[in-house]
Write a protein that holds these residues in place. Structure first.
Motif, PDB file in Angstrom:
ATOM      1  N   ASN A  27       0.764  -1.250  -0.053  1.00  0.00           N
ATOM      2  CA  ASN A  27       0.050  -0.190  -0.015  1.00  0.00           C
ATOM      3  C   ASN A  27       0.814   1.230   0.072  1.00  0.00           C
ATOM      4  OD1 ASN A  27      -2.458  -1.455   0.009  1.00  0.00           O
ATOM      5  ND2 ASN A  27      -2.580  -1.278   2.163  1.00  0.00           N
ATOM      6  N   ALA A  28       2.040   1.277   0.899  1.00  0.00           N
ATOM      7  CA  ALA A  28       2.792   2.379   0.975  1.00  0.00           C
ATOM      8  C   ALA A  28       3.373   2.532  -0.503  1.00  0.00           C
ATOM      9  CB  ALA A  28       3.952   2.233   1.898  1.00  0.00           C
ATOM     10  N   PHE A  29       3.941   1.528  -1.282  1.00  0.00           N
ATOM     11  CA  PHE A  29       4.574   1.639  -2.491  1.00  0.00           C
ATOM     12  C   PHE A  29       3.721   1.958  -3.544  1.00  0.00           C
ATOM     13  CE2 PHE A  29       8.202  -1.207  -1.196  1.00  0.00           C
ATOM     14  CZ  PHE A  29       9.150  -0.453  -1.352  1.00  0.00           C
ATOM     15  N   THR A  34       1.601   6.825  -6.764  1.00  0.00           N
ATOM     16  CA  THR A  34       0.420   7.740  -7.151  1.00  0.00           C
ATOM     17  C   THR A  34       1.025   9.005  -6.845  1.00  0.00           C
ATOM     18  OG1 THR A  34      -0.977   6.141  -6.354  1.00  0.00           O
ATOM     19  CG2 THR A  34      -1.835   8.315  -6.274  1.00  0.00           C
ATOM     20  N   ALA A  35       1.775   9.602  -5.677  1.00  0.00           N
ATOM     21  CA  ALA A  35       2.318  10.628  -5.165  1.00  0.00           C
ATOM     22  C   ALA A  35       3.188  11.043  -6.327  1.00  0.00           C
ATOM     23  CB  ALA A  35       2.978  10.655  -3.764  1.00  0.00           C
ATOM     24  N   LYS A  36       3.980  10.333  -6.834  1.00  0.00           N
ATOM     25  CA  LYS A  36       4.970  10.800  -8.105  1.00  0.00           C
ATOM     26  C   LYS A  36       4.081  11.352  -9.160  1.00  0.00           C
ATOM     27  CE  LYS A  36       8.556   7.344  -7.396  1.00  0.00           C
ATOM     28  NZ  LYS A  36       9.454   6.103  -7.608  1.00  0.00           N
ATOM     29  N   LEU A  37       2.986  10.538  -9.637  1.00  0.00           N
ATOM     30  CA  LEU A  37       2.068  11.229 -10.740  1.00  0.00           C
ATOM     31  C   LEU A  37       1.572  12.664 -10.353  1.00  0.00           C
ATOM     32  CD1 LEU A  37       0.426   7.676 -11.732  1.00  0.00           C
ATOM     33  CD2 LEU A  37       2.216   9.068 -12.822  1.00  0.00           C
ATOM     34  N   THR A  64      -3.834  18.887  -5.361  1.00  0.00           N
ATOM     35  CA  THR A  64      -2.899  19.051  -4.035  1.00  0.00           C
ATOM     36  C   THR A  64      -3.285  18.295  -2.882  1.00  0.00           C
ATOM     37  OG1 THR A  64      -2.228  21.263  -4.642  1.00  0.00           O
ATOM     38  CG2 THR A  64      -2.246  20.953  -2.294  1.00  0.00           C
ATOM     39  N   HIS A  65      -4.979  18.289  -2.921  1.00  0.00           N
ATOM     40  CA  HIS A  65      -5.542  17.434  -2.086  1.00  0.00           C
ATOM     41  C   HIS A  65      -5.187  15.890  -2.093  1.00  0.00           C
ATOM     42  CE1 HIS A  65      -8.249  16.151   0.942  1.00  0.00           C
ATOM     43  NE2 HIS A  65      -8.942  15.142   0.270  1.00  0.00           N
ATOM     44  N   ALA A  66      -5.051  15.621  -3.566  1.00  0.00           N
ATOM     45  CA  ALA A  66      -4.720  14.123  -3.729  1.00  0.00           C
ATOM     46  C   ALA A  66      -3.407  13.823  -3.244  1.00  0.00           C
ATOM     47  CB  ALA A  66      -4.872  13.974  -5.284  1.00  0.00           C
ATOM     48  N   LEU A  67      -2.533  14.642  -3.284  1.00  0.00           N
ATOM     49  CA  LEU A  67      -0.931  14.423  -2.870  1.00  0.00           C
ATOM     50  C   LEU A  67      -1.235  14.265  -1.373  1.00  0.00           C
ATOM     51  CD1 LEU A  67       1.923  14.391  -3.324  1.00  0.00           C
ATOM     52  CD2 LEU A  67       2.014  16.913  -3.013  1.00  0.00           C
ATOM     53  N   ARG A  68      -2.138  15.117  -0.428  1.00  0.00           N
ATOM     54  CA  ARG A  68      -2.015  15.054   0.851  1.00  0.00           C
ATOM     55  C   ARG A  68      -2.365  13.481   1.176  1.00  0.00           C
ATOM     56  NH1 ARG A  68      -5.121  19.777   1.120  1.00  0.00           N
ATOM     57  NH2 ARG A  68      -3.481  21.653   1.557  1.00  0.00           N
ATOM     58  N   GLU A  69      -3.688  13.005   0.497  1.00  0.00           N
ATOM     59  CA  GLU A  69      -3.771  11.857   0.830  1.00  0.00           C
ATOM     60  C   GLU A  69      -3.210  10.534   0.330  1.00  0.00           C
ATOM     61  OE1 GLU A  69      -7.462  11.497  -1.957  1.00  0.00           O
ATOM     62  OE2 GLU A  69      -8.768  12.489  -0.752  1.00  0.00           O
ATOM     63  N   SER A  70      -2.315  10.759  -0.616  1.00  0.00           N
ATOM     64  CA  SER A  70      -1.109   9.804  -0.832  1.00  0.00           C
ATOM     65  C   SER A  70      -0.138   9.777   0.479  1.00  0.00           C
ATOM     66  CB  SER A  70      -0.257  10.315  -2.207  1.00  0.00           C
ATOM     67  OG  SER A  70      -1.141   9.963  -3.208  1.00  0.00           O
ATOM     68  N   VAL A  71       0.203  11.237   0.760  1.00  0.00           N
ATOM     69  CA  VAL A  71       1.107  11.197   1.942  1.00  0.00           C
ATOM     70  C   VAL A  71       0.684  10.415   3.258  1.00  0.00           C
ATOM     71  CG1 VAL A  71       2.157  12.915   3.641  1.00  0.00           C
ATOM     72  CG2 VAL A  71       2.309  13.366   0.981  1.00  0.00           C
ATOM     73  N   ASP A  72      -0.555  10.613   3.348  1.00  0.00           N
ATOM     74  CA  ASP A  72      -1.176  10.055   4.579  1.00  0.00           C
ATOM     75  C   ASP A  72      -1.367   8.514   4.395  1.00  0.00           C
ATOM     76  OD1 ASP A  72      -1.854  12.396   5.768  1.00  0.00           O
ATOM     77  OD2 ASP A  72      -3.949  12.462   5.247  1.00  0.00           O
ATOM     78  N   ARG A  73      -1.496   7.936   2.945  1.00  0.00           N
ATOM     79  CA  ARG A  73      -1.507   6.606   2.932  1.00  0.00           C
ATOM     80  C   ARG A  73       0.097   5.933   3.048  1.00  0.00           C
ATOM     81  NH1 ARG A  73      -3.598   5.332  -2.530  1.00  0.00           N
ATOM     82  NH2 ARG A  73      -3.212   7.374  -2.958  1.00  0.00           N
ATOM     83  N   ILE A  74       0.991   6.788   2.758  1.00  0.00           N
ATOM     84  CA  ILE A  74       2.406   6.283   2.816  1.00  0.00           C
ATOM     85  C   ILE A  74       2.651   6.437   4.342  1.00  0.00           C
ATOM     86  CG2 ILE A  74       4.754   7.157   2.510  1.00  0.00           C
ATOM     87  CD1 ILE A  74       3.742   8.718  -0.016  1.00  0.00           C
ATOM     88  N   LEU A  75       2.465   7.281   5.001  1.00  0.00           N
ATOM     89  CA  LEU A  75       2.549   7.221   6.337  1.00  0.00           C
ATOM     90  C   LEU A  75       1.753   6.163   7.105  1.00  0.00           C
ATOM     91  CD1 LEU A  75       3.790   8.507   9.042  1.00  0.00           C
ATOM     92  CD2 LEU A  75       1.802   9.977   9.070  1.00  0.00           C
ATOM     93  N   VAL A  76       0.667   5.639   6.670  1.00  0.00           N
ATOM     94  CA  VAL A  76      -0.085   4.577   7.471  1.00  0.00           C
ATOM     95  C   VAL A  76       0.487   3.325   6.963  1.00  0.00           C
ATOM     96  CG1 VAL A  76      -2.309   3.463   7.287  1.00  0.00           C
ATOM     97  CG2 VAL A  76      -2.359   6.087   7.732  1.00  0.00           C
ATOM     98  N   GLY A  77       0.927   3.239   5.876  1.00  0.00           N
ATOM     99  CA  GLY A  77       1.411   1.907   5.319  1.00  0.00           C
ATOM    100  C   GLY A  77       2.697   1.607   5.874  1.00  0.00           C
ATOM    101  N   LEU A  78       3.563   2.825   6.178  1.00  0.00           N
ATOM    102  CA  LEU A  78       4.831   2.386   6.815  1.00  0.00           C
ATOM    103  C   LEU A  78       4.676   2.042   8.239  1.00  0.00           C
ATOM    104  CD1 LEU A  78       6.904   5.065   5.121  1.00  0.00           C
ATOM    105  CD2 LEU A  78       6.995   2.618   4.705  1.00  0.00           C
ATOM    106  N   ILE A  79       3.821   2.743   8.904  1.00  0.00           N
ATOM    107  CA  ILE A  79       3.344   2.744  10.404  1.00  0.00           C
ATOM    108  C   ILE A  79       2.987   1.197  10.630  1.00  0.00           C
ATOM    109  CG2 ILE A  79       2.349   3.440  12.521  1.00  0.00           C
ATOM    110  CD1 ILE A  79       4.723   5.377  11.515  1.00  0.00           C
ATOM    111  N   GLU A  80       1.759   0.701  10.085  1.00  0.00           N
ATOM    112  CA  GLU A  80       1.089  -0.261  10.075  1.00  0.00           C
ATOM    113  C   GLU A  80       1.943  -1.492   9.704  1.00  0.00           C
ATOM    114  OE1 GLU A  80      -2.448  -0.271   7.997  1.00  0.00           O
ATOM    115  OE2 GLU A  80      -3.454   1.038   9.531  1.00  0.00           O
ATOM    116  N   SER A  81       2.931  -1.368   8.674  1.00  0.00           N
ATOM    117  CA  SER A  81       3.802  -2.495   8.390  1.00  0.00           C
ATOM    118  C   SER A  81       4.763  -2.818   9.822  1.00  0.00           C
ATOM    119  CB  SER A  81       4.734  -2.164   7.168  1.00  0.00           C
ATOM    120  OG  SER A  81       5.768  -1.256   7.644  1.00  0.00           O
ATOM    121  N   GLN A  82       4.746  -2.190  10.824  1.00  0.00           N
ATOM    122  CA  GLN A  82       5.383  -2.389  11.946  1.00  0.00           C
ATOM    123  C   GLN A  82       4.562  -2.728  13.164  1.00  0.00           C
ATOM    124  OE1 GLN A  82       9.271   0.196  12.334  1.00  0.00           O
ATOM    125  NE2 GLN A  82       7.633   1.647  11.661  1.00  0.00           N
TER     126      GLN A  82
END
Length: 89
Positions: A27-29, A34-37, A64-82
């Protein structure tokens, strides 16, 4: 002598941890791609604005809002993976 049910339970838990970690990292990847696009679109908008073109504010805001959503999903994915599945501590 091994305690078979305990060993089986421990093995299943390890499998659950690996499955959860893999899904969260995936999910993070996905969110990173998505954030890169989204950043590419924002960079294109900035270049257009630098060339003097007026931008659609709604599109800028939505992108810009879509970028924020991607950043949130990156954070959640990395945290939840631990985290350990089922660990409510």
């Amino acid at each position: 002598m091994t305690n078979f049910p305990f060993e089986l339970s421990k093995q299943v838990k390890h499998i659950d941890i690996v499955k959860t970690r893999t899904a969260c990292i995936n999910n993070a990847f996905t969110a990173i791609e998505t954030a890169k696009l989204t950043l590419s679109r924002l960079e294109e908008m900035a270049a257009q604005r630098a060339d003097g073109k007026l931008l659609d504010i709604h599109t800028v805001g939505a992108t810009t809002h879509a970028l924020r959503e991607s950043v949130d999903r990156i954070l959640v994915g990395l945290i939840e993976s631990q985290t350990i599945p089922g660990d409510n501590a």
